[in-house]
Design an enzyme around this catalytic site. Structure first.
Site, PDB file in Angstrom:
ATOM      1  N   GLU A  80       0.811  -1.225   0.041  1.00 28.72           N
ATOM      2  CA  GLU A  80       0.093  -0.034   0.043  1.00 28.72           C
ATOM      3  C   GLU A  80       0.656   1.377  -0.137  1.00 28.72           C
ATOM      4  O   GLU A  80       0.503   2.446   0.470  1.00 28.72           O
ATOM      5  CB  GLU A  80      -0.913   0.011   1.242  1.00 28.72           C
ATOM      6  CG  GLU A  80      -1.840  -1.152   1.207  1.00 28.72           C
ATOM      7  CD  GLU A  80      -2.869  -1.390   2.121  1.00 28.72           C
ATOM      8  OE1 GLU A  80      -2.346  -1.410   3.359  1.00 28.72           O
ATOM      9  OE2 GLU A  80      -3.893  -1.712   1.994  1.00 28.72           O
ATOM     10  N   HIS A  99      -1.325   3.983   7.996  1.00 27.24           N
ATOM     11  CA  HIS A  99      -2.867   3.333   7.565  1.00 27.24           C
ATOM     12  C   HIS A  99      -3.092   2.086   8.536  1.00 27.24           C
ATOM     13  O   HIS A  99      -2.067   1.378   8.553  1.00 27.24           O
ATOM     14  CB  HIS A  99      -2.617   2.689   5.939  1.00 27.24           C
ATOM     15  CG  HIS A  99      -3.499   1.702   5.638  1.00 27.24           C
ATOM     16  ND1 HIS A  99      -4.823   2.220   5.560  1.00 27.24           N
ATOM     17  CD2 HIS A  99      -3.325   0.570   4.948  1.00 27.24           C
ATOM     18  CE1 HIS A  99      -5.606   0.976   5.349  1.00 27.24           C
ATOM     19  NE2 HIS A  99      -4.495   0.167   4.860  1.00 27.24           N
ATOM     20  N   HIS A 101      -6.644  -0.588   9.996  1.00 31.54           N
ATOM     21  CA  HIS A 101      -7.920  -1.045   9.818  1.00 31.54           C
ATOM     22  C   HIS A 101      -8.486  -0.966  10.992  1.00 31.54           C
ATOM     23  O   HIS A 101      -9.275  -2.053  11.500  1.00 31.54           O
ATOM     24  CB  HIS A 101      -7.585  -2.738   9.091  1.00 31.54           C
ATOM     25  CG  HIS A 101      -6.896  -2.780   7.966  1.00 31.54           C
ATOM     26  ND1 HIS A 101      -6.579  -3.840   7.431  1.00 31.54           N
ATOM     27  CD2 HIS A 101      -6.743  -1.763   7.183  1.00 31.54           C
ATOM     28  CE1 HIS A 101      -5.971  -3.631   6.212  1.00 31.54           C
ATOM     29  NE2 HIS A 101      -5.933  -2.313   5.903  1.00 31.54           N
ATOM     30  N   HIS A 162     -12.605  -0.212   3.411  1.00 35.21           N
ATOM     31  CA  HIS A 162     -11.214  -0.649   3.893  1.00 35.21           C
ATOM     32  C   HIS A 162     -10.535  -0.101   5.150  1.00 35.21           C
ATOM     33  O   HIS A 162     -10.370  -1.102   6.028  1.00 35.21           O
ATOM     34  CB  HIS A 162     -10.193  -0.010   2.519  1.00 35.21           C
ATOM     35  CG  HIS A 162      -8.822  -0.517   2.575  1.00 35.21           C
ATOM     36  ND1 HIS A 162      -8.197  -0.369   1.495  1.00 35.21           N
ATOM     37  CD2 HIS A 162      -8.036  -1.070   3.584  1.00 35.21           C
ATOM     38  CE1 HIS A 162      -6.809  -0.935   1.919  1.00 35.21           C
ATOM     39  NE2 HIS A 162      -6.832  -1.078   2.964  1.00 35.21           N
TER      40      HIS A 162
HETATM   41 ZN   LIG Z   1      -5.120  -1.484   4.188  1.00 36.19          ZN
END
Ligand SMILES: [Zn+2]
Length: 225
Positions: A80, A99, A101, A162
């Site tokens: 990513e 980033h 989740h 996401h």
């Molecule tokens: Zn991700």
């Protein structure tokens, strides 16, 4: 903003410390999520793909150029990476991107609904509500562009279906933003579950505090000589 800005920079040690705290704080599990930090030489330190955070060492981190070419490291950078590099290329005042989740933030991302800025500190640290980006494929250049566009005046954005992206001058501050957004998403979710009416902040408070966010973002800490 001044015409020229000296970008804030960080160290691989700070990237690794934030990665391990991100796991300890429950913002990720397994090998999901990733962190980047701008180094003093203009390169970017990234967490690797598919390495568990609890055993990750400095040796696992990967250094890439702003265009994504690997400069050093024996691992592959996170898949990513465009999420990170597009924001760091576009905004010289930023020094780190995270980033995750995170569960409650991702609930809003599934609903394609912003996390509302109904708590003062969210406006100061994030700049306002946390917008939700349009869905783009994971790891794609298009997702990187979409996210970077949403970070122009915000310290966080949701990735549709996401997760969450946050940014700041340092990995530590970007991690703080991730924890703040997650906590706010949880509070808003809980208030709605109570059947409560959620009242917005007064418009003047929003405006003034968004100005504080902008000032802090445009005046990042000067890197140590
Ligand atoms: Zn991700």
């Amino acid at each position: 903003m001044a015409d020229t800005i000296t970008s804030p920079t960080t160290t691989p040690e700070a990237v690794l410390a934030a990665a391990q705290r991100m796991l300890a704080e429950g913002l990720v599990e397994g090998t999901s999520g990733n962190i980047s930090g701008r180094l003093p030489d203009g390169l970017v330190c990234l967490t690797p793909s598919s390495v568990a955070y609890d055993t990750m060492t400095l040796d696992d981190l990967v250094v890439v150029s702003l265009d994504g070419s690997v400069v050093s490291g024996h691992r592959s950078p996170t898949t990513e990476k465009d999420l990170h590099l597009s924001a760091l290329r576009r905004y010289p005042e930023l020094g780190a991107v995270i980033h995750t989740h995170a569960v409650y933030a991702t609930m809003f991302a599934l609903a394609h609904e912003p996390v509302p800025a109904v708590i003062e500190e969210v406006v100061v640290y994030i700049g306002g509500d946390v917008p939700c980006c349009a869905y783009k494929g994971t790891g794609s250049v298009e997702l990187g562009d979409e996210v970077a566009a949403h970070l122009a005046d915000r310290g966080a954005a949701l990735l549709a279906n996401h997760g969450l992206v946050t940014c700041a001058a340092t990995p530590e501050k970007a991690l703080h933003n991730a924890a703040l957004v997650e906590r706010t998403a949880k509070i808003v979710w809980g208030a709605r579950a109570m059947g409560a009416t959620i009242h917005p902040l007064p418009e003047k408070v929003n405006r003034d505090m968004a100005g504080v966010y902008r000032y802090i973002r445009d005046n990042p800490p000067v890197p140590a000589a």
